[in-house]
Design an enzyme around this catalytic site. Sequence first.
Site, short mmCIF file in Angstrom:
data_model
loop_
_atom_site.label_atom_id
_atom_site.label_comp_id
_atom_site.label_asym_id
_atom_site.label_seq_id
_atom_site.Cartn_x
_atom_site.Cartn_y
_atom_site.Cartn_z
N CYS A 184 -12.98 11.04 86.50
CA CYS A 184 -11.89 11.58 87.31
C CYS A 184 -11.04 10.43 87.85
CB CYS A 184 -12.47 12.41 88.46
SG CYS A 184 -11.24 12.89 89.70
N CYS A 213 -14.05 17.29 94.32
CA CYS A 213 -13.31 16.03 94.26
C CYS A 213 -13.01 15.52 95.68
CB CYS A 213 -12.01 16.24 93.48
SG CYS A 213 -11.24 14.71 92.92
N CYS A 224 -10.69 16.02 88.60
CA CYS A 224 -11.64 17.12 88.72
C CYS A 224 -10.90 18.45 88.83
CB CYS A 224 -12.49 16.98 89.98
SG CYS A 224 -13.62 15.58 89.99
N CYS A 267 -11.59 10.47 91.97
CA CYS A 267 -12.88 10.22 92.63
C CYS A 267 -13.87 9.50 91.72
CB CYS A 267 -13.49 11.53 93.14
SG CYS A 267 -14.25 12.54 91.85
N GLY A 310 -27.17 41.04 81.35
CA GLY A 310 -26.30 40.86 80.20
C GLY A 310 -25.73 42.15 79.64
ZN LIG Z 1 -12.62 13.98 91.14
#
Ligand SMILES: [Zn+2]
Lengths: 286, 190
Positions: free
Chosen positions: A237, A268, A262, A240, A29
């Site tokens: 989505c 996807c 997506c 999909c 970090g």
């Molecule tokens: Zn998708």
Amino acid sequence: MTDYNFAYLDEQTKRMIRRAILKGLAIPGYQVPFASREMPMPYGWGTGGVQVSAATLTPDDTFKVIDQGADDTTNAVSIRQFFEKTADVETTTETSEATVIQTRHRIPEEPLSEDQILVYQVPIPEPLRFLEPRETETRKMHALEEYGLMHVKLYEDISRHGHIATAYAYPVKVEGRYVMDPSPIPKFDNPKMEMAAIQLFGAGREQRIYALPPYTKVVSLDFEDHPFDPSKAPHPCGLCGAEHSYLDEVITDDQGGRMFVCSDTDYCEKRRAAGHVGTLTQEAAA
Amino acid sequence: MQTNALEGGFAQPAQQSALAFRAIMDVLARPGQIKDLSGAIPPLPLSIAAGTALLTLCDTDTGVYLAGDADCAAVREWIAFHIGAPLVGPSHADFAVGTWAALVPISAYPIGTAEYPDRSTTLIVETDALEAAGSKGATLTGPGIQQTAQMHLPEVAVFQHNHALFPLGLDFFFTSGSRIAALPRSTEVR
Ligand SMILES: [Zn+2]
């Protein structure tokens, strides 16, 4: 000796970047300063990520580049071709096939493994920059763990909007010590940062490298009465049917038609290839 | 100059140093894990792994401290020819190499500053074996470790003290023959 520099950069530059990567991994970090080099592409194209990839890649690697989740943008294609040419690496669009993945603004949906490295392109590495423009001051704030102002800013969000409005580059605290900018990924991706892969962050213009070893504790800043919420658009989505992936809104025609798909194109495509369908694909089939 | 100082570098510097760096990065990112590290053939008493790490990470920009027996003519000449790193004392070292007995006390090395904790020394500790027969070693937790990891260490208290300094502190590589493991300052040792 070869007649070009492997992975474009000269050996001394790669050594300098490699030393910075090691310090970054030892101090998760913390932003390690490095002497950024000119790369044959504009700054907005992720020269920090490109330099980290150049110092990390070996000829045995399979390399993937995503730009906001997609492998086929000009940016992603050009970086992929750059390393095909200069580092002689295989390239892929499949997340699971890649050993090194350079990304701009997304973490792949598919969980990464211990054998993978995720390299982020970072535009503004300093999470405190919008509170304090002076580098000398932000460095002091990190040294003293003075993160109160950051919490004040997030709380102002809550009083103004009823919730924390920050949706991208949502700040995280690493191992209870450094507040870190996760790069402009959607906050939806923040919980994925506790992962099995090594994560490396490169900011070219700002000349900073930082890193997260596998399984490093990464906590999104929040408040007891307003816990962190990695929410996404409440749709599946359209292509999909995935319920838990990060979605982009896409305009489908000039009548104002739109759909959510997506953002991770490889994810996807894999789902569709496996037979998953969304409402849009069902309509098209009907 | 002895002829052997000219030998033992990387035959293919770019590719070999890339592969070596990945092994070095992997072990630092996963404390306790052991990896093969080879490519360089340094003069004795340096191990192949220690020589390869120096060749991969050091150059004219990094001060190197040779501790104890590592500070010999053969090693000095090899570093001068292949690496070009200035040889310095512990208080100015970016990297230090030697046996644990030769490297201590670790209070001699810079641990970085509050604003620049990266301005610290990385120690390359030459050991006889990375795994100790019959003992499970120290238990490690922290970044890079999913649950716990085990590691054979020359002692425990000194690494606990080093971790207590976090984010300041020293980072350690342990080398034996052509193998390497690491213990960064972020690791808690029990
Ligand atoms: Zn998708």
